[in-house]
Scaffold this motif. Sequence first.
Motif, PDB file in Angstrom:
ATOM      1  N   THR A 150     -14.164  67.895 -98.581  1.00  0.00           N
ATOM      2  CA  THR A 150     -13.061  68.805 -98.258  1.00  0.00           C
ATOM      3  C   THR A 150     -11.783  68.353 -98.967  1.00  0.00           C
ATOM      4  O   THR A 150     -11.056  69.163 -99.558  1.00  0.00           O
ATOM      5  CB  THR A 150     -12.823  68.854 -96.732  1.00  0.00           C
ATOM      6  OG1 THR A 150     -14.042  69.179 -96.072  1.00  0.00           O
ATOM      7  CG2 THR A 150     -11.757  69.861 -96.363  1.00  0.00           C
ATOM      8  N   ASP A 187     -14.962  75.249 -91.193  1.00  0.00           N
ATOM      9  CA  ASP A 187     -15.945  75.583 -92.221  1.00  0.00           C
ATOM     10  C   ASP A 187     -17.392  75.395 -91.764  1.00  0.00           C
ATOM     11  O   ASP A 187     -18.299  76.039 -92.297  1.00  0.00           O
ATOM     12  CB  ASP A 187     -15.726  74.712 -93.471  1.00  0.00           C
ATOM     13  CG  ASP A 187     -14.460  75.075 -94.223  1.00  0.00           C
ATOM     14  OD1 ASP A 187     -13.981  76.212 -94.053  1.00  0.00           O
ATOM     15  OD2 ASP A 187     -13.950  74.220 -94.975  1.00  0.00           O
ATOM     16  N   GLN A 193     -15.517  78.652 -85.392  1.00  0.00           N
ATOM     17  CA  GLN A 193     -15.184  79.856 -86.166  1.00  0.00           C
ATOM     18  C   GLN A 193     -15.056  81.081 -85.262  1.00  0.00           C
ATOM     19  O   GLN A 193     -14.084  81.838 -85.346  1.00  0.00           O
ATOM     20  CB  GLN A 193     -16.271  80.114 -87.216  1.00  0.00           C
ATOM     21  CG  GLN A 193     -16.391  79.036 -88.288  1.00  0.00           C
ATOM     22  CD  GLN A 193     -17.689  79.142 -89.083  1.00  0.00           C
ATOM     23  OE1 GLN A 193     -18.525  80.010 -88.826  1.00  0.00           O
ATOM     24  NE2 GLN A 193     -17.863  78.251 -90.051  1.00  0.00           N
TER      25      GLN A 193
END
Length: 564
Positions: A150, A187, A193
């Motif tokens: 990341t 992610d 999410q």
Amino acid sequence: MAASKKAVLGPLVGAVDQGTSSTRFLVFNSKTAELLSHHQVEIKQEFPREGWVEQDPKEILHSVYECIEKTCEKLGQLNIDISNIKAIGVSNQRETTVVWDKLTGEPLYNAVAAPVSPGPSVPVAVVPSGSSVPAAGTSSVWLDLRTQSTVESLSKRIPGNNNFVKSKTGLPLSTYFSAVKLRWLLDNVKKVQKAVEEKRALFGTIDSWLIWSLTGGVNGGVHCTDVTNASRTMLFNIHSLEWDKQLCEFFGIPMEILPNVRSSSEIYGLMKAGALEGVPISGCLGDQSAALVGQMCFQNGQAKNTYGTGCFLLCNTGHKCVFSDHGLLTTVAYKLGRDKPVYYALEGSVAIAGAVIRWLRDNLGIIKTSEEIEKLAKEVGTSYGCYFVPAFSGLYAPYWEPSARGIICGLTQFTNKCHIAFAALEAVCFQTREILDAMNRDCGIPLSHLQVDGGMTSNKILMQLQADILYIPVVKPSMPETTALGAAMAAGAAEGVGVWSLEPEDLSAVTMERFEPQINAEESEIRYSTWKKAVMKSMGWVTTQSPESGKNVFVYYYHIFLVC
């Protein structure tokens, strides 16, 4: 304690001290700073995959309630009325990241811990594939490096100039801080999410999770953090003292999930359950800031060093943000009230301090307990020219040299385990001097003395060596719980509580043990220059083509040096 003595105690203040391996609750007398009682509960670390370190947020919360209940029971046994507890402060491990559902109160994933050490980058640390053993000398709770890719991806698209993140936050783009861990969760975790999409998610560091839960959780819990913890997320502008819209856009973090940022000393809310129901939570500081306050380092140029697995050095730079040219971090030290000014600090860390003692015990077997090292060192009183550079995973500040590895040099036929033990203690002190020298160059304010705390400070040989090597006095408080004390002071001083005055003339005189240099300045400099020579010898051992970094190892890249 007799019941008739209750009245003379004065108001009491409690402090939650939530660390990487345990939770504690401590109660202090606000008039004398005396520690009256405490309770501690160990907490687990989970390792779901190699290189991942997590903790259960609910276990952490339950440990807080347990510590509060048990401490209150102990106070009752001492005939101390718990209704005298007028406020609670929170001190916490920083950077560890939690996301939870505001409708159910349930964490959406485990808390993701911080990796090796803060700084311009995580140096190369190589762990053989399939190994469950952390790189030698590192603390397991600091090892979570799942966000490496990341960071590498983000570093390629930094807008404008390479100083974009650091100029706003005082921090380099690194796996250590919360923003990249939150980005990883967004992610990779579907529950996170979905909760974000449905506006159910809340994010925070450990302090936010605890304060929200303790003040009611789903029933009106207060979602907040303080400036010191916010300043460790990489999303907080340390100049405006607000979440930074540009940074949130860069990391792709929705601002609505972030906690409200408050000062380190104000009433956030009231305890809604347990033995202390109705008591205000009114202090909040990240652990190193709490120790700075607990050591009463309120003046520009005052510094403290906490000796644990590694060392954390903070130097108060006053109202001025000082940006380092020597690999140190700029951070918020504290803001002790809504209308009070913010203070900043430079922070440096020594990766290997207590860890080198454990290495001598667990890897070489020359001691059976960590306490034995003082006895061995005392037997010889010198390293006899032996120098130990514990660069197990590369060199950190101020060198930031990933190619280095640990060395023991200057050996003769006369060298024995006592000399190596002495050299290991000296290594902690030499590394501390290197950080303090960097701070002096950045701040331009030479230290008159160093205030110390942490488990290793019980080693008198170490403390005397530190005074000799720095060539300034080392000052240790007789009451070692400075982190919890700092949180209690912030809570007791809050507007609406007002039971702990932070005015210089009102601060309780703390008994100190003082270690003065016992060698001359010339000898101190000779030993330090020889150490630097040893450090140079440790460099260049590892390259990306070396056998140590073949395809069956993880290489933790020195990924962000250019960003800094």
